[in-house]
Write a protein that holds these residues in place. Structure first.
Motif, PDB file in Angstrom:
ATOM      1  N   VAL A  54       1.712  -2.179  -2.060  1.00  0.00           N
ATOM      2  CA  VAL A  54       1.001  -1.084  -1.398  1.00  0.00           C
ATOM      3  C   VAL A  54       1.670   0.232  -1.780  1.00  0.00           C
ATOM      4  N   ASP A  94      -1.157   2.625   3.920  1.00  0.00           N
ATOM      5  CA  ASP A  94      -0.958   1.456   4.774  1.00  0.00           C
ATOM      6  C   ASP A  94      -1.742   0.246   4.289  1.00  0.00           C
ATOM      7  N   ARG A  95      -2.561   0.417   3.250  1.00  0.00           N
ATOM      8  CA  ARG A  95      -3.320  -0.707   2.722  1.00  0.00           C
ATOM      9  C   ARG A  95      -3.647  -0.469   1.257  1.00  0.00           C
ATOM     10  N   LEU A 150      -6.272  -2.098  -1.969  1.00  0.00           N
ATOM     11  CA  LEU A 150      -7.471  -2.888  -2.209  1.00  0.00           C
ATOM     12  C   LEU A 150      -7.673  -3.050  -3.705  1.00  0.00           C
ATOM     13  N   GLU A 176      -7.470  -7.404   0.052  1.00  0.00           N
ATOM     14  CA  GLU A 176      -6.926  -6.274   0.806  1.00  0.00           C
ATOM     15  C   GLU A 176      -5.505  -6.634   1.228  1.00  0.00           C
ATOM     16  N   VAL A 222      -2.358  -5.301   3.443  1.00  0.00           N
ATOM     17  CA  VAL A 222      -2.033  -4.374   4.524  1.00  0.00           C
ATOM     18  C   VAL A 222      -0.528  -4.406   4.752  1.00  0.00           C
ATOM     19  N   SER A 260       2.737  -3.651   6.950  1.00  0.00           N
ATOM     20  CA  SER A 260       3.087  -3.516   8.365  1.00  0.00           C
ATOM     21  C   SER A 260       4.598  -3.566   8.482  1.00  0.00           C
ATOM     22  N   GLN A 317       4.000  -7.622   5.018  1.00  0.00           N
ATOM     23  CA  GLN A 317       2.627  -7.322   4.643  1.00  0.00           C
ATOM     24  C   GLN A 317       1.794  -8.592   4.751  1.00  0.00           C
ATOM     25  N   ARG A 318       0.502  -8.388   4.892  1.00  0.00           N
ATOM     26  CA  ARG A 318      -0.428  -9.514   4.943  1.00  0.00           C
ATOM     27  C   ARG A 318      -1.624  -9.161   4.073  1.00  0.00           C
ATOM     28  N   SER A 319      -2.354 -10.165   3.668  1.00  0.00           N
ATOM     29  CA  SER A 319      -3.495  -9.895   2.795  1.00  0.00           C
ATOM     30  C   SER A 319      -4.643 -10.829   3.145  1.00  0.00           C
ATOM     31  N   ARG A 320      -5.846 -10.392   2.754  1.00  0.00           N
ATOM     32  CA  ARG A 320      -7.050 -11.197   2.943  1.00  0.00           C
ATOM     33  C   ARG A 320      -7.860 -11.170   1.660  1.00  0.00           C
TER      34      ARG A 320
END
Length: 649
Positions: free
Chosen positions: A55, A60-61, A63, A105, A107, A109, A113-116
């Motif tokens: 990132v 904060d995100r 893509l 995506e 994100v 934090s 971090q986490r993603s989808r």
């Protein structure tokens, strides 16, 4: 085929949109310009691992979105996964073709971090994305030379080359191996249970014999014996006390009146009184009853005293029995009732332990049967691997010869090992680039340049059986000479006739063969203007300015230095971003010249022109198309007038 790539806030990329075409596409640029970031984004959107720096700083995100042309096989897979099939959009170029849009995506934090991941808008898991990745993009880098030495990877490549029949057989081997492991486990469990059963039998048998020897009958026997022992040990005292009670109640040897005498006198007096006042009758009846009760008590206590005898033998027997029962309670109690319950339960469990169940002999036979099936499946898999290995050997040698490796020898070594989930074969790629030298494991004998060519030839071999539409090569031509570079360039071009090929290169000869040529560079822009580029609520943005103060992203001349912030600008007021620029024919000449000589001198430009001319001749000879330079100008990704930076959203 990859149609369109969009990146937002990924590493150094603030906003980038890239439209791709068919054939061979090359990315060039200075070392560290950001070419790897773009390839990392392609890897990330297809489920690849992302680092903590994925990132962009300050965002904060991130893509990444990749649009692919949808093939029929994947269309069926999407339907099976209940994922809608999308039509192309303007960014991808074709408004009617069915497309596959993969997005990820990420994100940030805090420190984590986490993603989808999504496919056509539907959330998908890691396994689903890996399934797609294997069918969409194949990424090859020179860094894979380390992986080439891994036997497991060499085996997987051979199995993939062998096709569906081999892979299905390998799946059957995995099932057979699992069944064999279960049979072995069942046998081990039965043997362990048998050992435990025999141990339990010994223990239960000992305990039951011990309890039966105690001849347990009544749960309160111990209390009864303790009471009897107390009576026997105090027999003389009890005789004396019972005689004293008898005298007190009925017949006294002293001048004192006994209880019955006193009650008799009271009864006579009350009888006389009742004749005068009948209301005293209830009291008379109470005294009369008491008189009778005292008489009965006296007779019984007298009989009790007369029957008490001192019995030392009985007392000894009672004490021995009491000691025995207390020992039983300590071992199997704590109460006698619980010891009796344990005895009854042991009798039942002993019957169960001596009962039936699958015998060890039956389970041993089941293991032998499962092992036989596993060995049969492994033999079938070995045969298919041997067939695939011979085909891969001849095909790979055929691919290596045009790459200036005319005398190369290659062999897939297949050695027998203990059967496992992947079969009973140890796969080793054996290689000899020089005549007269023995075959050796690939990573022990191949140089860096030879390894690069081997990877390319391997990918070329796989491309004939692999459904992947896009092949990505990251600096596959590092460490090779000009003659070998030419061979690699021609091989990449040949691959591009059947696949979309994307290549990062520093070799001008390779870049000259491209259908589409893009330059990747870093630019320094105002930090505030970079923020202004972020989308507003309606999805639009304000285009930012580079430090050159111009919105025009025309390809710079070769002698330009990297963008630097003006001296009056604070360092923290600027940001570095990655840009990708489509090169026109004229821009390509200067880019090739810089790759070749690092300057724009006339002789270097002439050399670049000769490379384009030579590429045109090779292209025409192989495909019948017009020259490379002309073809490059006519492609949708290039403009004849000047370079144009790929759109930013």
């Amino acid at each position: 085929m990859l149609l369109f790539l969009r990146i937002e806030n990924f590493a150094l990329v603030d906003r980038l949109e890239w439209k791709l075409g068919t054939g061979l596409t090359v990315l060039t640029g200075e070392t560290g310009a950001g070419k790897s970031i773009i390839l990392d984004a392609i890897d990330a959107v297809l489920g690849g691992k992302v680092t903590s720096r994925a990132v962009r700083t300050g965002a904060d995100r991130a893509l990444v979105e990749a649009t692919f042309r949808l093939e029929p096989a994947l269309s069926d897979w999407l339907k099976a996964q209940s994922i809608d099939i999308a039509l192309g959009d303007g960014a991808a170029g074709d408004l009617t073709a069915e497309t596959l849009v993969c997005s990820r995506e990420i994100v940030a934090s805090g420190s984590s971090q986490r993603s989808r991941s999504r496919v056509n808008g539907a959330l998908v898991n890691k396994q689903q994305m890996e399934h797609l990745r294997d069918r969409l993009v194949e990424l090859t880098a020179q860094g894979q030379t380390v992986q080439l030495g891994q036997p497991g990877l060499q085996r997987d490549w051979l199995d993939s080359y062998g096709g569906d029949a081999l892979l299905k057989t390998r799946d059957l081997v995995g099932i057979a191996f699992s069944a064999y492991q279960q049979a072995v486990q069942a046998l081990e469990n039965r043997r362990r249970a048998e050992r435990e059963r025999l141990q339990q039998l010994d223990l239960f048998d000992y305990q039951l014999r011990d309890l039966n020897a105690a001849n347990l009958t009544e749960p309160d026997e111990l209390e009864q014996l303790e009471q009897e022992a107390k009576r026997l040990s105090h027999s003389v005292e009890l005789q004396q006390q019972s005689y004293l009670v008898y005298q007190t109640l009925y017949q006294s040897d002293t001048d004192a009146k006994a209880c019955v005498d006193l009650l008799g006198r009271a009864e006579k007096t009350l009888t006389d009184m009742v004749e005068i006042d009948t209301e005293l009758q209830p009291i008379l009846e109470l005294v009369t009853g008491a008189f009778a009760s005292i008489e009965e008590a006296a007779r019984e206590i007298n009989a009790y005293g007369e029957n008490i005898e001192a019995d030392p033998q009985r007392l000894s027997d009672v004490q021995d029995r009491t000691s025995e029962l207390k020992q039983v309670c300590r071992k199997y109690g704590p109460t006698l009732a619980e010891a009796i319950d344990l005895r009854d339960r042991l009798q039942t469990e002993l019957l169960e332990l001596t009962g039936g169940g699958q015998s060890v002999e039956e389970l041993e036979q089941a293991v032998k049967d499962a092992q036989k099936i596993l060995e049969t499946r492994c033999a079938e898999l070995t045969h298919l691997r041997q067939t695939a290995a011979k085909d891969l050997e001849s095909r790979l040698i055929g691919e290596l010869k045009p790459l200036a490796m005319e005398k190369v020898k290659f062999q897939v070594g297949i050695a027998a090992i203990a059967p496992a989930a992947m079969g009973a074969d140890q796969i080793t790629y054996l290689f000899s680039p020089n005549p007269g030298e023995p075959l050796q494991p690939l990573t022990e004998t191949a140089s860096g340049g030879e390894m690069s060519r081997f990877l390319l030839a391997l990918q070329a071999s796989f491309s004939q059986v692999d459904p992947v539409g896009t092949l990505v090569f990251d600096e596959i031509d590092v460490g090779v000479s000009g003659r070998v570079s030419q061979a690699i360039a021609e091989k990449l071009f040949q691959l591009s006739q059947h696949h979309q090929v994307l290549c990062v290169t520093h070799q001008p000869i390779v870049a000259a063969m491209a259908d589409h040529h893009f330059r990747v560079s870093k630019q320094i822009i105002d930090a505030i203007e970079s923020v202004d580029e972020l989308p507003s609520d309606n999805g639009t943005h304000k285009p930012g300015k580079s430090r050159r103060g111009s919105k025009n992203t025309k390809a710079e001349p070769l002698n330009n230095t990297p963008d630097q912030p003006p001296s009056h600008t604070p360092a923290d007021a600027v940001r570095t971003v990655v840009r990708i620029t489509s090169l026109s024919n004229e821009d390509r000449k200067q880019e090739l010249a810089q790759l070749a000589g690092g300057q724009s001198a006339q002789e270097v430009i002439a050399f670049a022109e000769s490379l384009l001319t030579q590429a045109a001749v090779i292209r025409q000879a192989q495909t019948g198309k017009e020259g490379g330079a002309i073809a490059a100008e006519s492609t949708p990704a290039s403009k004849p007038s000047r370079a144009k930076t790929a759109k930013k959203a």
